[in-house]
Each structure stands twice: as C-alpha cells, then as structure tokens.
Design a protein around this motif. Structure first.
Motif, mmCIF file in Angstrom:
data_model
loop_
_atom_site.group_PDB
_atom_site.id
_atom_site.type_symbol
_atom_site.label_atom_id
_atom_site.label_comp_id
_atom_site.label_asym_id
_atom_site.label_seq_id
_atom_site.Cartn_x
_atom_site.Cartn_y
_atom_site.Cartn_z
ATOM 1 N N THR A 157 118.477 26.067 63.179
ATOM 2 C CA THR A 157 118.255 25.356 61.924
ATOM 3 C C THR A 157 117.332 26.198 61.062
ATOM 4 O O THR A 157 116.258 26.605 61.506
ATOM 5 C CB THR A 157 117.616 23.974 62.171
ATOM 6 O OG1 THR A 157 118.419 23.265 63.113
ATOM 7 C CG2 THR A 157 117.537 23.176 60.889
ATOM 8 N N ILE A 158 117.766 26.454 59.843
ATOM 9 C CA ILE A 158 116.961 27.221 58.898
ATOM 10 C C ILE A 158 115.988 26.269 58.224
ATOM 11 O O ILE A 158 116.357 25.153 57.840
ATOM 12 C CB ILE A 158 117.867 27.912 57.850
ATOM 13 C CG1 ILE A 158 118.832 28.865 58.561
ATOM 14 C CG2 ILE A 158 117.032 28.649 56.817
ATOM 15 C CD1 ILE A 158 119.904 29.445 57.663
ATOM 16 N N GLU A 159 114.748 26.714 58.076
ATOM 17 C CA GLU A 159 113.717 25.881 57.451
ATOM 18 C C GLU A 159 114.155 25.497 56.037
ATOM 19 O O GLU A 159 114.572 26.347 55.256
ATOM 20 C CB GLU A 159 112.390 26.648 57.406
ATOM 21 C CG GLU A 159 111.226 25.837 56.913
ATOM 22 C CD GLU A 159 109.948 26.653 56.953
ATOM 23 O OE1 GLU A 159 109.756 27.515 56.071
ATOM 24 O OE2 GLU A 159 109.161 26.427 57.880
ATOM 25 N N GLY A 160 114.112 24.207 55.736
ATOM 26 C CA GLY A 160 114.513 23.702 54.433
ATOM 27 C C GLY A 160 115.978 23.292 54.375
ATOM 28 O O GLY A 160 116.461 22.869 53.342
ATOM 29 N N SER A 161 116.679 23.412 55.492
ATOM 30 C CA SER A 161 118.090 23.031 55.552
ATOM 31 C C SER A 161 118.282 22.051 56.702
ATOM 32 O O SER A 161 117.604 22.133 57.729
ATOM 33 C CB SER A 161 118.958 24.267 55.780
ATOM 34 O OG SER A 161 120.287 23.899 56.052
ATOM 35 N N ASN A 162 119.207 21.122 56.533
ATOM 36 C CA ASN A 162 119.456 20.149 57.591
ATOM 37 C C ASN A 162 120.665 20.497 58.442
ATOM 38 O O ASN A 162 120.889 19.871 59.468
ATOM 39 C CB ASN A 162 119.663 18.754 56.984
ATOM 40 C CG ASN A 162 118.390 18.216 56.380
ATOM 41 O OD1 ASN A 162 117.297 18.600 56.787
ATOM 42 N ND2 ASN A 162 118.523 17.343 55.404
ATOM 43 N N ALA A 163 121.460 21.472 58.016
ATOM 44 C CA ALA A 163 122.706 21.790 58.722
ATOM 45 C C ALA A 163 122.427 22.703 59.917
ATOM 46 O O ALA A 163 121.970 23.832 59.736
ATOM 47 C CB ALA A 163 123.681 22.470 57.777
ATOM 48 N N PRO A 164 122.696 22.234 61.126
ATOM 49 C CA PRO A 164 122.510 23.114 62.285
ATOM 50 C C PRO A 164 123.650 24.130 62.370
ATOM 51 O O PRO A 164 124.790 23.840 62.009
ATOM 52 C CB PRO A 164 122.532 22.163 63.475
ATOM 53 C CG PRO A 164 123.331 20.995 63.004
ATOM 54 C CD PRO A 164 123.098 20.888 61.529
ATOM 55 N N ILE A 165 123.327 25.324 62.833
ATOM 56 C CA ILE A 165 124.302 26.393 62.998
ATOM 57 C C ILE A 165 124.415 26.656 64.495
ATOM 58 O O ILE A 165 123.407 26.909 65.158
ATOM 59 C CB ILE A 165 123.845 27.669 62.262
ATOM 60 C CG1 ILE A 165 123.628 27.357 60.780
ATOM 61 C CG2 ILE A 165 124.845 28.792 62.458
ATOM 62 C CD1 ILE A 165 122.839 28.414 60.057
ATOM 63 N N ARG A 166 125.624 26.580 65.030
ATOM 64 C CA ARG A 166 125.818 26.826 66.461
ATOM 65 C C ARG A 166 125.788 28.328 66.709
ATOM 66 O O ARG A 166 126.528 29.091 66.073
ATOM 67 C CB ARG A 166 127.126 26.214 66.930
ATOM 68 C CG ARG A 166 127.049 24.697 66.919
ATOM 69 C CD ARG A 166 128.239 23.982 67.501
ATOM 70 N NE ARG A 166 129.131 24.777 68.287
ATOM 71 C CZ ARG A 166 130.468 24.743 68.159
ATOM 72 N NH1 ARG A 166 131.031 23.973 67.263
ATOM 73 N NH2 ARG A 166 131.223 25.487 68.930
ATOM 74 N N VAL A 167 124.906 28.755 67.628
ATOM 75 C CA VAL A 167 124.716 30.179 67.910
ATOM 76 C C VAL A 167 124.668 30.418 69.419
ATOM 77 O O VAL A 167 124.550 29.485 70.204
ATOM 78 C CB VAL A 167 123.391 30.692 67.274
ATOM 79 C CG1 VAL A 167 123.453 30.656 65.767
ATOM 80 C CG2 VAL A 167 122.193 29.911 67.779
ATOM 81 N N ARG A 168 124.771 31.689 69.779
ATOM 82 C CA ARG A 168 124.539 32.116 71.157
ATOM 83 C C ARG A 168 123.692 33.367 71.102
ATOM 84 O O ARG A 168 123.735 34.132 70.134
ATOM 85 C CB ARG A 168 125.830 32.353 71.918
ATOM 86 C CG ARG A 168 126.592 33.563 71.508
ATOM 87 C CD ARG A 168 127.807 33.778 72.410
ATOM 88 N NE ARG A 168 128.687 34.769 71.857
ATOM 89 C CZ ARG A 168 128.545 36.081 72.031
ATOM 90 N NH1 ARG A 168 127.554 36.549 72.763
ATOM 91 N NH2 ARG A 168 129.387 36.929 71.481
ATOM 92 N N ARG A 169 122.925 33.601 72.153
ATOM 93 C CA ARG A 169 122.040 34.741 72.179
ATOM 94 C C ARG A 169 122.808 35.983 72.592
ATOM 95 O O ARG A 169 123.554 35.972 73.565
ATOM 96 C CB ARG A 169 120.861 34.489 73.127
ATOM 97 C CG ARG A 169 119.854 35.609 73.074
ATOM 98 C CD ARG A 169 118.573 35.252 73.747
ATOM 99 N NE ARG A 169 117.722 36.422 73.802
ATOM 100 C CZ ARG A 169 116.584 36.471 74.460
ATOM 101 N NH1 ARG A 169 116.160 35.400 75.099
ATOM 102 N NH2 ARG A 169 115.884 37.572 74.473
ATOM 103 N N VAL A 170 122.606 37.061 71.846
ATOM 104 C CA VAL A 170 123.260 38.333 72.133
ATOM 105 C C VAL A 170 122.280 39.278 72.823
ATOM 106 O O VAL A 170 122.635 39.979 73.766
ATOM 107 C CB VAL A 170 123.770 38.982 70.822
ATOM 108 C CG1 VAL A 170 124.410 40.319 71.080
ATOM 109 C CG2 VAL A 170 124.741 38.057 70.131
ATOM 110 N N LYS A 171 121.059 39.310 72.380
ATOM 111 C CA LYS A 171 120.038 40.210 72.950
ATOM 112 C C LYS A 171 118.713 39.486 73.001
ATOM 113 O O LYS A 171 118.351 38.749 72.149
ATOM 114 C CB LYS A 171 119.926 41.463 72.100
ATOM 115 C CG LYS A 171 118.852 42.415 72.552
ATOM 116 C CD LYS A 171 118.783 43.601 71.631
ATOM 117 C CE LYS A 171 117.509 44.376 71.913
ATOM 118 N NZ LYS A 171 117.162 45.308 70.894
#
Length: 171
Positions: A157-171
C-alpha cells in the motif's frame, strides 16, 4: 552370499551413522525416569545429562525473524518435539514499512519497487492496479503486509492511497 551379508551389515552401520543425538538422549532420559530406586535413577540421570546437553547444543540456534527476511518463506523448525528441547515460537513479522528509492516497470507494465532496505518487490501479473510515478522531489513510502491467501501473496500500500497492490518479493 558374502555380498548379501556385507550389504546387510552396511545397512545397520549406515543407520547408526545417521542416528539423531537428540532422540537418543531423550530416549535415555525416558529410560532413567522408569527406574524406581532413587539412587540408581539419579546415577542414570547424571550419566545421561551430558549427552542430552550436547545433543541440544548440537542443534543450530534459531534466530528471531528480521525485516530483511520478510517476504521469503520461513525455514522449517530445527527442533524436535521433546519438551526439554522445544523452544517457544518466535514472533512473526506481518508488516513492514519502507521508502521506495526506485520505481521501475516490466515489459508488461507491472511495477517493480526497489526499497531503501535493499528489498525488491514486483507487482503480480494478475493485479491491474495502476501505479503512478512519484512527483519529483517527493519520496514514496509504502507498507507491505501479508496477504489473506495461503500462496505467499503480499499487499503493498502506497502512503496516501487506499488501493492495495498485490506483490511478491524478488530480492
């Protein structure tokens, strides 16, 4: 015939070479607990205690989870189920916050977040959330937390935004 005998002996020798010192020590302590005579039981425990301490010390120590390991699978526990060896569970980190130092894009237009702590996170292909580049001179702060799924998904979640972004860790 001699080869069969030799193979039979090797099976037992190999099994003894892979013996679990913790299981052996706990079996020896359990045997001592069954002795009725107090003096004999104490003598048995005194003989078994150094081997039990050595077996517990032979196991690698578990480290508390740190923020650098967030997003990677947790290692399997290295202890056995015996009460005298089993440590309490370690606390689990469920969220981190960080500053994005670089925002890149894949060929498919998905975002790649490079964080100040060295971690790299990639937006999943199935996520259609549009990520805007930060304004010049502004820093992008993000919070990453474990997702609801069992597949190791994380939500950024980016500060100031309510939309979560689905991610996975690469490194």
């Amino acid at each position: 015939m001699q080869i069969r005998v030799l193979a039979f002996i090797l099976v037992f020798v190999a099994g003894a070479a892979h013996a679990d010192p913790t299981a052996d020590a706990s079996a020896e302590i359990a045997k001592c607990a069954g002795i009725a005579d107090s003096a004999a039981r104490l003598k048995c425990f005194d003989a078994a205690a150094p081997r039990a301490n050595g077996a517990a010390a032979a196991q690698p120590a578990r480290e508390a989870p740190d923020r650098d390991g967030f997003g990677f699978s947790a290692p399997e526990p290295l202890t056995t189920a015996e009460d005298f060896v089993n440590p309490p569970p370690l606390p689990e980190i469920t969220q981190i916050t960080a500053t994005v130092i670089e925002l890149a894009r894949t060929l498919r237009g998905r975002s790649i977040f490079v964080l100040a702590n060295g971690q790299v996170w990639r937006q999943l292909d199935g996520d259609d959330t549009d990520v805007q580049d930060p304004q010049p001179g502004k820093t992008m702060k993000v919070a990453i937390e474990t997702g609801l799924g069992l597949l190791g998904n994380y939500n950024l979640t980016i500060e100031g935004s309510n939309a979560p972004i689905r991610v996975r860790r690469v490194k």
